[in-house]
Design a protein around this motif. Structure first.
Motif, PDB file in Angstrom:
ATOM      1  N   CYS A   1     107.163  34.377 -52.296  1.00 51.37           N
ATOM      2  CA  CYS A   1     108.103  34.280 -53.615  1.00 51.37           C
ATOM      3  C   CYS A   1     107.984  32.343 -53.617  1.00 51.37           C
ATOM      4  O   CYS A   1     109.175  32.242 -52.773  1.00 51.37           O
ATOM      5  N   ASN A   2     107.600  31.921 -54.439  1.00 50.80           N
ATOM      6  CA  ASN A   2     107.827  30.137 -54.201  1.00 50.80           C
ATOM      7  C   ASN A   2     108.688  30.246 -55.978  1.00 50.80           C
ATOM      8  O   ASN A   2     108.203  30.645 -56.765  1.00 50.80           O
ATOM      9  N   PHE A   3     109.650  29.950 -55.768  1.00 50.70           N
ATOM     10  CA  PHE A   3     110.060  29.164 -57.234  1.00 50.70           C
ATOM     11  C   PHE A   3     110.159  27.187 -57.539  1.00 50.70           C
ATOM     12  O   PHE A   3     110.268  27.162 -56.530  1.00 50.70           O
ATOM     13  N   SER A   4     110.137  27.386 -59.134  1.00 53.07           N
ATOM     14  CA  SER A   4     109.535  25.931 -58.828  1.00 53.07           C
ATOM     15  C   SER A   4     110.860  24.972 -59.475  1.00 53.07           C
ATOM     16  O   SER A   4     110.793  23.513 -59.829  1.00 53.07           O
ATOM     17  N   ASP A   5     112.707  25.807 -59.223  1.00 53.32           N
ATOM     18  CA  ASP A   5     113.610  24.598 -59.522  1.00 53.32           C
ATOM     19  C   ASP A   5     114.939  25.295 -59.150  1.00 53.32           C
ATOM     20  O   ASP A   5     114.564  26.462 -57.275  1.00 53.32           O
ATOM     21  N   SER A   6     115.892  24.639 -58.448  1.00 50.95           N
ATOM     22  CA  SER A   6     117.040  25.513 -57.487  1.00 50.95           C
ATOM     23  C   SER A   6     118.045  26.792 -58.374  1.00 50.95           C
ATOM     24  O   SER A   6     117.319  26.890 -60.125  1.00 50.95           O
TER      25      SER A   6
ATOM     26  N   GLU B   1     113.792  24.366 -50.003  1.00 55.48           N
ATOM     27  CA  GLU B   1     112.554  24.315 -50.056  1.00 55.48           C
ATOM     28  C   GLU B   1     111.607  25.485 -50.904  1.00 55.48           C
ATOM     29  O   GLU B   1     110.626  25.588 -51.218  1.00 55.48           O
ATOM     30  N   ARG B   2     112.445  26.075 -51.538  1.00 55.85           N
ATOM     31  CA  ARG B   2     112.209  26.852 -53.056  1.00 55.85           C
ATOM     32  C   ARG B   2     111.485  28.047 -52.580  1.00 55.85           C
ATOM     33  O   ARG B   2     110.428  28.210 -53.241  1.00 55.85           O
ATOM     34  N   TYR B   3     111.547  28.648 -51.395  1.00 60.51           N
ATOM     35  CA  TYR B   3     111.180  29.971 -51.317  1.00 60.51           C
ATOM     36  C   TYR B   3     111.187  30.999 -50.550  1.00 60.51           C
ATOM     37  O   TYR B   3     113.110  30.967 -49.875  1.00 60.51           O
ATOM     38  N   SER B   4     111.500  32.491 -51.566  1.00 58.51           N
ATOM     39  CA  SER B   4     111.829  33.341 -50.488  1.00 58.51           C
ATOM     40  C   SER B   4     110.276  34.262 -49.621  1.00 58.51           C
ATOM     41  O   SER B   4     109.839  34.132 -50.060  1.00 58.51           O
TER      42      SER B   4
END
Lengths: 108, 114
Positions: free
Chosen positions: A23-28, A67-70
């Protein structure tokens, strides 16, 4: 709004195999959760994991917030693991945004 | 078990009629949400509530209204149902002493607008 991308979109596994969902996300984010939707449509909360690593039986999850991922790990997969796995994130105001999901099929 | 129930579980209605879906929770969660799930769109937030009589819009709120007169109940109303509102509707709750910010879903309501 915040963008949530999940990969792969589909995953076929042989029973007993291990797998990793991303899962990538674009912001904190303040909040990140993983859910499993079983073939009957029921949505189950797997993890609340805004950062760090957690384990629950054969499932574990790691979030690297900087790094904005899980990542969600499924070990020794079983047919009951089949379904759709969703990642959801919240940036503010307690509104979770969901990714499109990863459809997992585990074959006996 | 976070104690959340939705009613009805299934409903078929005609275009132009009003429809109300109910969500009831038993564990004093502060936040309540209505999502819809459609093929190709995933789960999208319709409205949410952060307290009694405190509600706000989500990303797909047009054509829907909500009310929360008691902590335990959150109602979703389609004032005049349209075919585009055929969907599966999920209520969700979060914000409790026992479970913190973990989000829990009800079993869903399958709504068909003919």
């Amino acid at each position: 709004g915040i963008q949530v991308e999940q990969s792969p979109p589909d995953l076929i596994l042989q029973e007993g195999a291990n797998s990793t969902l991303r899962c990538n996300f674009s912001d904190s984010v303040n909040n990140l959760q993983w859910f499993h939707q079983n073939p009957w449509g029921q949505l189950i909360n797997l993890f609340y994991i805004p950062s760090g690593t957690k384990q629950n039986g054969r499932l574990s999850a790691t979030t690297v917030a900087t790094e904005r991922y899980s990542l969600l790990y499924i070990s020794s997969s079983q047919t009951t693991d089949s379904g759709v796995y969703f990642c959801a994130v919240e940036r503010e105001d307690y509104k979770l945004s969901f990714g499109a999901g990863t459809t997992v099929t585990v074959r006996a | 078990d976070a104690g959340i129930t939705q009613s009805p579980r299934h409903k078929v209605t005609e275009t132009g009629t009003p429809v109300t879906l109910r969500c009831h929770q038993t564990e004093n969660h502060r936040y309540m949400y209505w999502y819809r799930q459609d093929p190709g769109h995933g789960l999208r937030l319709i409205h949410y509530s952060y307290g009694v009589k405190d509600t706000d819009k989500g990303e797909v709120s047009d054509g829907y209204s909500v009310s929360r007169s008691k902590t335990e109940d959150f109602l979703l109303t389609l004032e005049s149902a349209t075919s585009s509102q055929t969907s599966v509707y999920f209520c969700a709750i979060s914000g409790s002493k026992n479970y913190g910010e973990k989000l829990f879903f009800g079993s869903g309501t399958q709504l068909s607008v003919l």
